[in-house]
Design a protein around this motif. Structure first.
Motif, PDB file in Angstrom:
ATOM      1  N   LEU A 160      34.274  20.090  63.537  1.00  0.00           N
ATOM      2  CA  LEU A 160      34.434  18.752  62.956  1.00  0.00           C
ATOM      3  C   LEU A 160      35.557  17.970  63.631  1.00  0.00           C
ATOM      4  O   LEU A 160      35.469  16.760  63.793  1.00  0.00           O
ATOM      5  N   ASP A 161      36.650  18.679  63.971  1.00  0.00           N
ATOM      6  CA  ASP A 161      37.837  17.981  64.476  1.00  0.00           C
ATOM      7  C   ASP A 161      38.342  18.604  65.773  1.00  0.00           C
ATOM      8  O   ASP A 161      38.340  19.822  65.920  1.00  0.00           O
ATOM      9  N   LEU A 162      38.837  17.735  66.652  1.00  0.00           N
ATOM     10  CA  LEU A 162      39.480  18.221  67.869  1.00  0.00           C
ATOM     11  C   LEU A 162      40.837  18.829  67.498  1.00  0.00           C
ATOM     12  O   LEU A 162      41.225  19.884  67.978  1.00  0.00           O
ATOM     13  N   VAL A 163      41.534  18.136  66.628  1.00  0.00           N
ATOM     14  CA  VAL A 163      42.823  18.615  66.138  1.00  0.00           C
ATOM     15  C   VAL A 163      42.657  18.902  64.648  1.00  0.00           C
ATOM     16  O   VAL A 163      42.215  18.036  63.890  1.00  0.00           O
ATOM     17  N   VAL A 164      42.989  20.134  64.256  1.00  0.00           N
ATOM     18  CA  VAL A 164      42.768  20.545  62.878  1.00  0.00           C
ATOM     19  C   VAL A 164      43.610  19.706  61.916  1.00  0.00           C
ATOM     20  O   VAL A 164      44.815  19.549  62.117  1.00  0.00           O
ATOM     21  N   THR A 165      42.962  19.159  60.873  1.00  0.00           N
ATOM     22  CA  THR A 165      43.690  18.322  59.915  1.00  0.00           C
ATOM     23  C   THR A 165      44.007  19.102  58.638  1.00  0.00           C
ATOM     24  O   THR A 165      45.060  18.941  58.047  1.00  0.00           O
ATOM     25  N   ASP A 166      43.092  19.972  58.214  1.00  0.00           N
ATOM     26  CA  ASP A 166      43.302  20.807  57.027  1.00  0.00           C
ATOM     27  C   ASP A 166      43.213  22.250  57.515  1.00  0.00           C
ATOM     28  O   ASP A 166      42.213  22.633  58.129  1.00  0.00           O
ATOM     29  N   PRO A 167      44.263  23.063  57.287  1.00  0.00           N
ATOM     30  CA  PRO A 167      44.266  24.408  57.870  1.00  0.00           C
ATOM     31  C   PRO A 167      43.166  25.326  57.340  1.00  0.00           C
ATOM     32  O   PRO A 167      42.812  26.305  57.995  1.00  0.00           O
ATOM     33  N   GLY A 168      42.604  25.047  56.147  1.00  0.00           N
ATOM     34  CA  GLY A 168      41.527  25.876  55.610  1.00  0.00           C
ATOM     35  C   GLY A 168      41.957  27.328  55.449  1.00  0.00           C
ATOM     36  O   GLY A 168      43.061  27.612  54.971  1.00  0.00           O
ATOM     37  N   LEU A 169      41.111  28.250  55.896  1.00  0.00           N
ATOM     38  CA  LEU A 169      41.390  29.676  55.757  1.00  0.00           C
ATOM     39  C   LEU A 169      42.737  30.054  56.391  1.00  0.00           C
ATOM     40  O   LEU A 169      43.412  30.975  55.931  1.00  0.00           O
ATOM     41  N   GLY A 170      43.130  29.315  57.432  1.00  0.00           N
ATOM     42  CA  GLY A 170      44.380  29.618  58.128  1.00  0.00           C
ATOM     43  C   GLY A 170      45.591  29.569  57.214  1.00  0.00           C
ATOM     44  O   GLY A 170      46.534  30.354  57.371  1.00  0.00           O
ATOM     45  N   ALA A 171      45.580  28.672  56.231  1.00  0.00           N
ATOM     46  CA  ALA A 171      46.712  28.579  55.304  1.00  0.00           C
ATOM     47  C   ALA A 171      46.748  29.789  54.375  1.00  0.00           C
ATOM     48  O   ALA A 171      47.802  30.155  53.854  1.00  0.00           O
ATOM     49  N   VAL A 172      45.601  30.413  54.171  1.00  0.00           N
ATOM     50  CA  VAL A 172      45.525  31.559  53.266  1.00  0.00           C
ATOM     51  C   VAL A 172      45.922  32.845  53.989  1.00  0.00           C
ATOM     52  O   VAL A 172      46.663  33.664  53.459  1.00  0.00           O
ATOM     53  N   THR A 173      45.458  33.010  55.229  1.00  0.00           N
ATOM     54  CA  THR A 173      45.719  34.262  55.954  1.00  0.00           C
ATOM     55  C   THR A 173      46.971  34.175  56.826  1.00  0.00           C
ATOM     56  O   THR A 173      47.513  35.218  57.216  1.00  0.00           O
ATOM     57  N   GLY A 174      47.397  32.954  57.172  1.00  0.00           N
ATOM     58  CA  GLY A 174      48.538  32.816  58.067  1.00  0.00           C
ATOM     59  C   GLY A 174      48.189  33.108  59.520  1.00  0.00           C
ATOM     60  O   GLY A 174      49.061  33.123  60.387  1.00  0.00           O
ATOM     61  N   ASP A 175      46.918  33.322  59.802  1.00  0.00           N
ATOM     62  CA  ASP A 175      46.469  33.643  61.156  1.00  0.00           C
ATOM     63  C   ASP A 175      46.056  32.345  61.864  1.00  0.00           C
ATOM     64  O   ASP A 175      45.163  31.644  61.394  1.00  0.00           O
ATOM     65  N   PRO A 176      46.723  32.018  62.988  1.00  0.00           N
ATOM     66  CA  PRO A 176      46.374  30.770  63.697  1.00  0.00           C
ATOM     67  C   PRO A 176      44.895  30.722  64.079  1.00  0.00           C
ATOM     68  O   PRO A 176      44.309  29.638  64.180  1.00  0.00           O
ATOM     69  N   GLY A 177      44.269  31.896  64.275  1.00  0.00           N
ATOM     70  CA  GLY A 177      42.850  31.944  64.613  1.00  0.00           C
ATOM     71  C   GLY A 177      41.953  31.475  63.472  1.00  0.00           C
ATOM     72  O   GLY A 177      40.759  31.238  63.666  1.00  0.00           O
ATOM     73  N   ASP A 178      42.518  31.381  62.267  1.00  0.00           N
ATOM     74  CA  ASP A 178      41.726  30.939  61.109  1.00  0.00           C
ATOM     75  C   ASP A 178      41.901  29.454  60.797  1.00  0.00           C
ATOM     76  O   ASP A 178      41.290  28.932  59.866  1.00  0.00           O
ATOM     77  N   LEU A 179      42.751  28.772  61.569  1.00  0.00           N
ATOM     78  CA  LEU A 179      42.997  27.352  61.287  1.00  0.00           C
ATOM     79  C   LEU A 179      41.704  26.551  61.430  1.00  0.00           C
ATOM     80  O   LEU A 179      40.962  26.723  62.404  1.00  0.00           O
ATOM     81  N   GLY A 180      41.436  25.690  60.445  1.00  0.00           N
ATOM     82  CA  GLY A 180      40.244  24.847  60.509  1.00  0.00           C
ATOM     83  C   GLY A 180      38.956  25.578  60.201  1.00  0.00           C
ATOM     84  O   GLY A 180      37.874  25.034  60.410  1.00  0.00           O
TER      85      GLY A 180
END
Ligand code: HEC
Ligand code: HEC
Length: 364
Positions: free
Chosen positions: A258-278
């Motif tokens: 959806l986005d070139l630059v992630v706006t809402d971290p989604g799962l990444g905010a829950v796991t803390g894993d940068p690979g889960d951002l967006g």
């Protein structure tokens, strides 16, 4: 693993309680969960699924400590429509999960009791018995844990559990209903969330034209366009890689570009894993024609706009874009105007009128 199918555990648990009562006289005074049994409560219940669905998906796992019962489901239904769960007694779960919209909210963002507005679109509640991680970002496991949150969320019901417990305990009818469902008149947040989870597990949707064709073998159920759309959905479009046939979600968390630059971290905010951002929960597409607006942040008002995304709008350079989106790397705009018409017809064939009107899920 605490999940297993409900049926087999009811008997052993009963036997256990009976044995304990015989062996230990002191136990008799305890509020035993099966105290209503002499009166026949609670009555074990099961999901009634079409054979084809059962063959494909199997019976969902039920938590060992919260098997489905007729009384529990009925109580959960009542609580789902209960405004006393919110601080101002003006909002129930159904305020943001409306049956006519497959239990989603036509507003882009639901509004809490004090007027505050969230940042995510309310989600449809169909076939969640097969789900585990809840919410767009998967922050809770299981429907019992999920049901705890809306009551205390300041953006939603903005209440506290002690207040809810006090209100329900003050209501003689509720005390009786909890006794029938759980064998105790001591109402607490655990039992409230257990009842809500039971009700939501019964909300199955498998009677769309697609189902009548796919599981029921009715070759007239879908139009020619919709059948073409189904073929595109499963083959060329690669949609079914994530929105798998049956549930129309693989229950995974993915970035669909959806986005070139992630706006809402989604799962990444829950796991803390940068690979889960967006990465967000792959939403089911069941009843998708009645659950607008679309995506976690409601960025698309119509299905045409969604298909516009999948036909030229995918950001393949988004850092965590899903490998299953690779197809779009080679085919940024894979669909012709006619194919878009076919895909639209297919998405509309996922509307289950029975579910939208089912009296078992309506306000009691
Ligand atoms: C103010 C509006 C509002 C109210 C009231 C509300 N919800 Fe929700 N619900 C939402 C939104 C918005 C989401 C998605 C939130 C997110 O992902 O961050 C959601 C998500 C969910 C989900 C997750 C579905 C999935 O596929 O992961 C379930 C289950 C759910 N709600 C059940 C309930 C229940 C049960 C109640 C009542 C106790 C309730 N909701 C009350 C707005 C609401
Ligand atoms: C890589 C996995 C993946 C593929 C392939 C994929 N989707 Fe999705 N789809 C998602 C995810 C994840 C979302 C939610 C994204 C978000 O809100 O951040 C989504 C959202 C949607 C929505 C909006 C659902 C809602 O409730 O808001 C529709 C409609 C949809 N997809 C249709 C399709 C179609 C049609 C195709 C094929 C052309 C397709 N998808 C291919 C993962 C995928």
């Amino acid at each position: 693993m605490r999940m297993r199918h409900a049926r087999p555990i009811i008997l052993p648990a009963t036997v256990f309680v009976v044995v304990m009562m015989a062996v230990l006289p002191g136990c008799r005074k305890d509020p035993v969960v099966y105290a209503g049994e002499e009166a026949g409560w609670p009555t074990p219940a099961d999901l009634d699924l079409p054979p084809g669905v059962l063959a494909l998906l199997g019976m969902p796992d039920m938590p060992l400590d919260n098997p489905l019962t007729v009384e529990g489901i009925a109580l959960g239904r009542r609580l789902f429509y209960e405004k006393a769960l919110s601080d101002t007694q003006t909002m129930s779960c159904a305020s943001c999960h409306r049956q006519g919209n497959a239990f989603s909210d036509p507003r882009a963002f639901s509004v809490g009791t004090d007027g505050r507005v969230g940042t995510r679109n309310s989600m449809t509640l169909a076939n969640l018995a097969w789900g585990d991680r809840m919410f767009w970002d998967g922050r809770v496991h299981g429907l019992e844990a999920q049901a705890h949150d809306p009551v205390v969320d300041p953006l939603e019901m903005n209440n506290s559990w002690p207040v809810v417990e006090q209100r329900l305990n003050a209501d003689a009818e509720y005390r009786q209903l909890f006794r029938q469902a759980f064998g105790t008149t001591e109402i607490d947040s655990t039992l409230v969330t257990h009842a809500l989870a039971q009700f939501i597990r019964t909300m199955t949707s498998f009677d769309s034209p697609f189902d009548r064709y796919w599981f029921g073998g009715d070759t007239t159920a879908m139009s020619e366009e919709a059948l073409n759309g189904l073929a595109l959905f499963t083959s060329q479009g690669k949609c079914a890689g994530c929105h798998t046939l049956g549930l129309f979600t693989d229950n995974a968390f993915r970035n669909n570009g959806l986005d070139l630059v992630v706006t809402d971290p989604g799962l990444g905010a829950v796991t803390g894993d940068p690979g889960d951002l967006g990465r967000f929960k792959v939403p089911t597409l069941r009843n998708i024609a009645v659950t607008a607006p679309y995506m976690h942040d409601s960025r698309f008002a119509t299905l045409e706009e969604v298909l516009g995304h999948y036909n030229g709008g995918v950001h393949m350079a988004s850092p965590t874009v899903d490998p299953l989106m690779d197809f779009w790397g080679m085919n940024p705009a894979p669909f012709s105007p006619n194919e878009i018409i076919d895909l639209m017809a297919f998405l509309h064939s996922l509307t289950d009128e029975t579910f939208l009107l089912d009296p078992r899920f309506a306000e009691p």
